[in-house]
Design a protein around this motif. Structure first.
Motif, PDB file in Angstrom:
ATOM      1  N   PHE A   1      31.945  11.755  20.424  1.00 48.78           N
ATOM      2  CA  PHE A   1      30.790  12.201  20.908  1.00 48.78           C
ATOM      3  C   PHE A   1      29.847  10.461  21.135  1.00 48.78           C
ATOM      4  N   VAL A   2      28.424  10.382  21.557  1.00 46.36           N
ATOM      5  CA  VAL A   2      28.523   9.578  21.114  1.00 46.36           C
ATOM      6  C   VAL A   2      26.186  10.689  21.136  1.00 46.36           C
ATOM      7  N   ALA A   3      25.907  10.460  22.436  1.00 45.08           N
ATOM      8  CA  ALA A   3      24.937  12.036  22.406  1.00 45.08           C
ATOM      9  C   ALA A   3      24.782  12.934  22.947  1.00 45.08           C
ATOM     10  N   ALA A   4      24.187  13.295  22.386  1.00 43.75           N
ATOM     11  CA  ALA A   4      23.300  14.694  23.932  1.00 43.75           C
ATOM     12  C   ALA A   4      22.266  15.236  23.688  1.00 43.75           C
ATOM     13  N   ILE A   5      21.415  15.780  24.817  1.00 47.25           N
ATOM     14  CA  ILE A   5      19.908  16.083  24.908  1.00 47.25           C
ATOM     15  C   ILE A   5      19.920  17.688  24.879  1.00 47.25           C
ATOM     16  N   SER A   6      18.984  18.576  24.461  1.00 44.79           N
ATOM     17  CA  SER A   6      19.361  19.562  25.302  1.00 44.79           C
ATOM     18  C   SER A   6      18.806  19.389  27.058  1.00 44.79           C
ATOM     19  N   TRP A   7      19.141  21.267  27.157  1.00 41.30           N
ATOM     20  CA  TRP A   7      18.505  21.566  28.453  1.00 41.30           C
ATOM     21  C   TRP A   7      17.137  21.056  28.863  1.00 41.30           C
ATOM     22  N   GLY A   8      16.107  21.097  27.697  1.00 44.47           N
ATOM     23  CA  GLY A   8      14.504  21.209  28.421  1.00 44.47           C
ATOM     24  C   GLY A   8      13.955  19.333  28.118  1.00 44.47           C
ATOM     25  N   GLY A   9      15.357  18.690  26.940  1.00 44.59           N
ATOM     26  CA  GLY A   9      14.856  18.060  27.048  1.00 44.59           C
ATOM     27  C   GLY A   9      13.775  17.405  25.849  1.00 44.59           C
ATOM     28  N   ALA A  10      14.158  18.760  24.728  1.00 46.64           N
ATOM     29  CA  ALA A  10      13.518  18.739  23.271  1.00 46.64           C
ATOM     30  C   ALA A  10      13.725  18.122  22.329  1.00 46.64           C
ATOM     31  N   ASN A  11      15.120  18.172  22.938  1.00 48.02           N
ATOM     32  CA  ASN A  11      16.203  17.971  21.087  1.00 48.02           C
ATOM     33  C   ASN A  11      17.440  17.042  21.805  1.00 48.02           C
ATOM     34  N   THR A  12      17.343  16.446  20.919  1.00 50.38           N
ATOM     35  CA  THR A  12      18.710  14.936  21.011  1.00 50.38           C
ATOM     36  C   THR A  12      19.620  14.945  20.241  1.00 50.38           C
ATOM     37  N   TYR A  13      20.033  14.185  20.058  1.00 52.55           N
ATOM     38  CA  TYR A  13      21.270  14.384  19.189  1.00 52.55           C
ATOM     39  C   TYR A  13      22.305  12.859  19.294  1.00 52.55           C
ATOM     40  N   TYR A  14      22.747  13.175  17.717  1.00 55.23           N
ATOM     41  CA  TYR A  14      23.793  11.352  17.952  1.00 55.23           C
ATOM     42  C   TYR A  14      24.358  11.291  16.828  1.00 55.23           C
ATOM     43  N   ALA A  15      25.421  10.562  17.338  1.00 54.93           N
ATOM     44  CA  ALA A  15      26.848  10.134  16.204  1.00 54.93           C
ATOM     45  C   ALA A  15      26.274   8.695  15.629  1.00 54.93           C
ATOM     46  N   ASP A  16      26.432   8.625  14.714  1.00 56.10           N
ATOM     47  CA  ASP A  16      26.143   8.257  13.744  1.00 56.10           C
ATOM     48  C   ASP A  16      26.690   6.635  13.522  1.00 56.10           C
ATOM     49  N   SER A  17      27.383   6.515  14.819  1.00 49.89           N
ATOM     50  CA  SER A  17      27.526   4.853  14.814  1.00 49.89           C
ATOM     51  C   SER A  17      26.316   3.865  16.211  1.00 49.89           C
ATOM     52  N   VAL A  18      26.008   5.488  16.275  1.00 47.98           N
ATOM     53  CA  VAL A  18      24.910   4.689  17.559  1.00 47.98           C
ATOM     54  C   VAL A  18      23.216   4.980  16.947  1.00 47.98           C
ATOM     55  N   LYS A  19      23.214   5.625  16.228  1.00 49.96           N
ATOM     56  CA  LYS A  19      21.767   6.558  15.633  1.00 49.96           C
ATOM     57  C   LYS A  19      21.278   4.933  15.644  1.00 49.96           C
ATOM     58  N   GLY A  20      20.055   4.726  16.653  1.00 49.07           N
ATOM     59  CA  GLY A  20      19.509   3.936  15.934  1.00 49.07           C
ATOM     60  C   GLY A  20      18.926   2.775  17.293  1.00 49.07           C
ATOM     61  N   ARG A  21      20.609   2.762  17.636  1.00 49.93           N
ATOM     62  CA  ARG A  21      20.323   1.839  18.729  1.00 49.93           C
ATOM     63  C   ARG A  21      20.649   2.291  19.949  1.00 49.93           C
ATOM     64  N   PHE A  22      20.378   3.884  19.664  1.00 55.05           N
ATOM     65  CA  PHE A  22      21.226   4.672  21.379  1.00 55.05           C
ATOM     66  C   PHE A  22      19.904   5.757  21.453  1.00 55.05           C
ATOM     67  N   THR A  23      19.543   5.462  23.431  1.00 55.10           N
ATOM     68  CA  THR A  23      18.047   6.725  23.008  1.00 55.10           C
ATOM     69  C   THR A  23      19.107   7.352  24.905  1.00 55.10           C
ATOM     70  N   ILE A  24      18.829   8.585  23.945  1.00 57.27           N
ATOM     71  CA  ILE A  24      19.433   9.435  25.154  1.00 57.27           C
ATOM     72  C   ILE A  24      18.366  10.317  25.698  1.00 57.27           C
ATOM     73  N   SER A  25      18.021  10.528  27.163  1.00 51.51           N
ATOM     74  CA  SER A  25      17.094  10.745  28.403  1.00 51.51           C
ATOM     75  C   SER A  25      18.331  11.496  28.889  1.00 51.51           C
ATOM     76  N   ARG A  26      16.189  12.361  30.152  1.00 52.61           N
ATOM     77  CA  ARG A  26      17.165  13.154  31.498  1.00 52.61           C
ATOM     78  C   ARG A  26      15.719  13.012  32.039  1.00 52.61           C
ATOM     79  N   ASP A  27      15.911  13.447  33.523  1.00 52.47           N
ATOM     80  CA  ASP A  27      14.632  13.722  34.514  1.00 52.47           C
ATOM     81  C   ASP A  27      15.385  14.273  35.337  1.00 52.47           C
ATOM     82  N   ASN A  28      15.064  16.100  35.255  1.00 53.37           N
ATOM     83  CA  ASN A  28      14.812  17.308  35.479  1.00 53.37           C
ATOM     84  C   ASN A  28      14.875  17.279  37.615  1.00 53.37           C
ATOM     85  N   ALA A  29      13.854  16.428  37.123  1.00 54.18           N
ATOM     86  CA  ALA A  29      13.189  16.451  38.121  1.00 54.18           C
ATOM     87  C   ALA A  29      14.540  15.392  39.472  1.00 54.18           C
TER      88      ALA A  29
END
Length: 131
Positions: free
Chosen positions: A49-77
């Motif tokens: 696992f690297v990262a995840a983002i909830s269905w609405g984009g409100a919550n994001t989750y990261y593996a410790d190995s990438v936290k602070g370096r990686f950013t997940i985002s989504r564009d539902n449109a």
């Protein structure tokens, strides 16, 4: 039929950046109902696992190995999810996969994103970080 197509991988020097994208499509696929995750698999290693983002984009989750370096985002449109990767390290070298799992309207914790099953997977994009 649902398709997840990753792009943006490539070769980069250590300390550099890349932005991965995952485009989702499917006649009956409602992107905004799905949580999206990024996983990676290095040669000879299990997928992780690297990262995840909830269905609405409100919550994001990261593996410790990438936290602070990686950013997940989504564009539902646009039915897309991105993974911005900064300060890349040689140990980030892997094939990166995006995945989708029906989540709406639930709220999950990190463990569900790490260990739970996903409904759809992409084919992956190679990221190589040279030292």
């Amino acid at each position: 039929q649902v398709q997840l197509v990753e792009s943006g991988g490539g070769l980069v020097q250590a300390g550099g950046s890349l932005r991965l994208s995952c485009a989702a499509s499917g006649r009956t696929f409602s992107f905004s109902n799905y949580a999206m995750g990024w996983f990676r698999q290095a040669p000879g290693k299990e997928r992780e696992f690297v990262a995840a983002i909830s269905w609405g984009g409100a919550n994001t989750y990261y593996a410790d190995s990438v936290k602070g370096r990686f950013t997940i985002s989504r564009d539902n449109a646009k039915n897309t999810v991105h993974l911005r990767m900064n300060s890349l390290k040689p140990e980030d070298t892997a094939v990166y996969y995006c995945a989708a799992v029906w989540q709406k309207p639930a709220t999950w914790g990190l463990d569900r994103f790490i260990r739970g099953s996903y409904d759809y997977w992409g084919q992956g994009t190679q990221v190589t970080v040279s030292s």
